[in-house]
Structures are given as C-alpha cells and as structure tokens.
Design an enzyme around this catalytic site. Structure first.
Site, PDB file in Angstrom:
ATOM      1  N   THR A 117       0.804  -1.233   0.014  1.00  0.00           N
ATOM      2  CA  THR A 117       0.068   0.043   0.143  1.00  0.00           C
ATOM      3  C   THR A 117       0.778   1.284   0.023  1.00  0.00           C
ATOM      4  O   THR A 117       1.956   1.224   0.582  1.00  0.00           O
ATOM      5  CB  THR A 117      -0.875   0.033   1.363  1.00  0.00           C
ATOM      6  OG1 THR A 117      -1.743  -1.259   0.969  1.00  0.00           O
ATOM      7  CG2 THR A 117      -1.416   1.233   1.429  1.00  0.00           C
TER       8      THR A 117
ATOM      9  N   GLY B 143      -4.322  -5.742   6.674  1.00  0.00           N
ATOM     10  CA  GLY B 143      -5.656  -5.008   6.521  1.00  0.00           C
ATOM     11  C   GLY B 143      -6.571  -5.457   7.554  1.00  0.00           C
ATOM     12  O   GLY B 143      -7.155  -4.826   8.362  1.00  0.00           O
TER      13      GLY B 143
HETATM   14  N1  ASP Z   1      -3.191  -2.958   4.098  1.00  0.00           N
HETATM   15  C1  ASP Z   1      -3.280  -3.434   2.542  1.00  0.00           C
HETATM   16  C2  ASP Z   1      -4.802  -4.328   2.866  1.00  0.00           C
HETATM   17  O1  ASP Z   1      -4.781  -4.969   3.551  1.00  0.00           O
HETATM   18  C3  ASP Z   1      -2.169  -4.241   2.172  1.00  0.00           C
HETATM   19  C4  ASP Z   1      -0.989  -3.295   2.279  1.00  0.00           C
HETATM   20  O2  ASP Z   1      -0.687  -2.629   3.103  1.00  0.00           O
HETATM   21  O3  ASP Z   1      -0.109  -3.766   1.257  1.00  0.00           O
HETATM   22  O4  ASP Z   1      -5.289  -4.466   1.680  1.00  0.00           O
END
Ligand code: ASP
Length: 323
Positions: free
Chosen positions: A190, A244
């Site tokens: 992300t 997440g």
């Molecule tokens: N937090 C993001 C999700 O759960 C994943 C990530 O941070 O790469 O979609």
C-alpha cells in the site's frame, strides 16, 4: 498563526531481502521516494493545501509500478486487480473512499471526488466507477494494471497456495529475481501520504491494490476511514500499510488519534503503542506514517523495513527503507 509545513509518504512495509537486494533496485526505490516526497513538499512550499499535497503524492505513487497501487496493483486469486483508496481532510473531517475498482487509473482521484462532490463517503465496484466516470476521472482498461513482476508474484502465490500475501506472500527469495530491497512476496505494498500545511490543516491519503491472491471482493483497511486512513486537525493525520484485517480490527489509524485526544499521549507514544503493542497483540504486521498538528512526524513499523520519506519545507527530503 502559520505552521511549518511537512509531508511524509510510504510505499509499503515488509521483510528485507538483503540476500536478494540489488543496489540498482534500492536506488530505484530511493529515487522514486525522493522524487515523490519532493513533489509534495513543493506544493506545501508554494502555500498549497495538505489535501492537495497528499493527493498528488499518492497519485504519483499510483503511477509508479514499483508500488502496489494504481499501475503496480497486485492480482486477486482470479487474476484480476481490485483497487482501494481513501482520503480525509483534517480540517472538516470530510472523507472519501472507493473500494474494489478495476478501471480507474488513479483511485485516489476518485476518492477525492467522492469526498468533494458526493453526499457519501464510500463507493464500491461498478458504482464507484460510474461515479468516477461522471466526474471526469480517467478510466482505463483492466489490463492497464498488468505488470510482469506482479503477475509472477501471483503465480508464485498460486504455487504455494498458502492463502493471501501482503502485497504477496509466497515465493522464496531464490525465485524472487527482481532484487527489491523489501521482499515483494512479504511486503504490504500500500502507498500513502500525510501532510500538515502552512494553515495548520492536516490531511491523509491511502491507496492500494490489496494483498496478492486475495479473494475477489475482499476489502482491507486502506479505504476504511479510521483503519487505514484518518486525519483530524485536533490531533493527527495517519496512513497505514500492513495486514488489513488486523488494522481494521484495531481501528488503527483512529486509535492513534484517540490515544492522543483522550489519553493525552504524544504522537510518538500513540503511534508506537498502536504499531508496536496493539497490532502485534492480534498478529497485525505493518506500519504507519503520522504527522501531528504541530508538525511532529512518526513512522513506526513492526516489520523489517518500510519504504518511507519525509520532507519539511525548507529542508532536504529524507527517505529510508530499513530500520
Ligand atoms: N493494507 C493493505 C490491505 O490490507 C495491504 C498493504 O498494506 O499492502 O489491503
């Protein structure tokens, strides 16, 4: 009263692949982070708003295939791409988000349109795409997001079939040829940005392709206000990256704000408590970037590394990957 503007960005957190790391790849990440955080800094230096700075920084991160958002989005278990993004204005507590979109070039621009030009906070799927189109946001064919490294990452995930991966979670280092400093198979990819502008306004923005091999329809914390994104002028702006599901259960981004507002904790103490104590207690891995309403910056992560950068107006930008 004027404030000393500052912006921080992240491009995901995860495990370090020191053995597989190539100096060229590391330089590529560092240059991208420097370029993007400096672009946000220039907006703030010219008197621009925190909202504009975080929007532009995240848009640039989405445009760069190194990061798991926009162009570099990971694959679902069906070989599709489903993207999520959110934005929040600390001055008004207005927020906008889109989830599960597959035809929007820059989901962060769609999220901002939702915030500024709809009566709602979050749109999903087709409705989100229709709304974005009606607002003139650029649409793309779904193959726009295709990149060979992400595709190969998904193939490795399929081979291992051990569930989803944070921006990937399967391959061995040996089968991971790109030489990324942070193992792309063990990284939350992300992206996000937080900023304080000269008027003392805070803003936060987060965008993601989610987790490699995630089930179709799965939504993580990134588009959820209070989990992966939060901004409030009374306290702090936060953008998260990590597992997440745990960030949602911990209401991680809002918890930093609540610890400051109701618990009287400093930014550093609040951010550390959430990332180093509360998330690990429920097996939550990842990190956050946060800026408080005085311009203090905290960027804790409980993984081995996190792609990150920070730039105060009038000072050189600094970027880092490791602890
Ligand atoms: N937090 C993001 C999700 O759960 C994943 C990530 O941070 O790469 O979609």
């Amino acid at each position: 009263m004027t404030f000393k503007p500052v912006i921080a960005i992240h491009g995901g957190a995860g495990a370090i692949t020191r053995s597989a790391m190539s100096p060229e790849k590391e330089l590529e990440y560092r240059s991208a982070l420097t370029f993007i955080v400096t672009a946000g800094q220039s907006i703030l230096a010219a008197g621009g708003s925190a909202l504009d700075a975080v929007t532009e920084a995240v848009r640039l991160l989405e445009e760069n295939p190194l990061f798991n958002a926009g162009k570099g989005a990971v694959f679902t278990n069906s070989g599709t791409n489903e993207l999520d993004a959110s934005i929040m204005d600390g001055a008004t507590l207005k927020a906008g988000a889109v989830a599960g979109v597959s035809h929007i070039r820059n989901p962060i621009l769609a999220a901002r349109e939702v915030m500024e030009h709809s009566d709602h906070v979050m749109f999903i799927g087709e409705g989100a795409e229709d709304f974005a189109k009606s607002r003139g946001v650029e649409m793309v064919e779904s193959d726009y997001y295709f990149t060979t490294p992400r595709y190969e990452q998904w193939q490795r995930a399929l081979l291992e079939q051990n569930g989803v991966m944070l921006d990937h979670d399967a391959a061995s280092l040996a089968s991971q040829p790109q030489g990324d400093p942070i193992d792309p198979d063990k990284k939350f990819g992300t992206v996000g940005a937080v900023a304080l502008d000269i008027r003392g306004n805070l803003a936060a923005a987060t965008s993601t392709g989610g987790m490699t091999n995630k089930k179709v329809g799965r939504v993580g914390d990134s588009p959820i206000i209070g989990a992966g994104c939060y901004a409030n002028n009374r306290t702090v702006a936060v953008s998260a990256t990590g597992t997440g599901e745990m960030f949602i259960r911990a209401v991680a981004a809002y918890d930093v704000s609540a610890l400051m507002e109701y618990g009287g904790l400093s930014l550093e103490a609040a951010a550390n408590k959430v990332v180093m104590e509360k998330l690990p207690a429920i097996d939550g891995n990842g990190g956050i970037i946060a800026i408080d309403n005085k311009g203090n910056v905290a960027m804790p992560f409980n993984t081995e590394g996190m792609y990150r950068g920070v730039a105060k107006v009038g000072q050189a930008a600094s970027v880092d990957i490791y602890r």
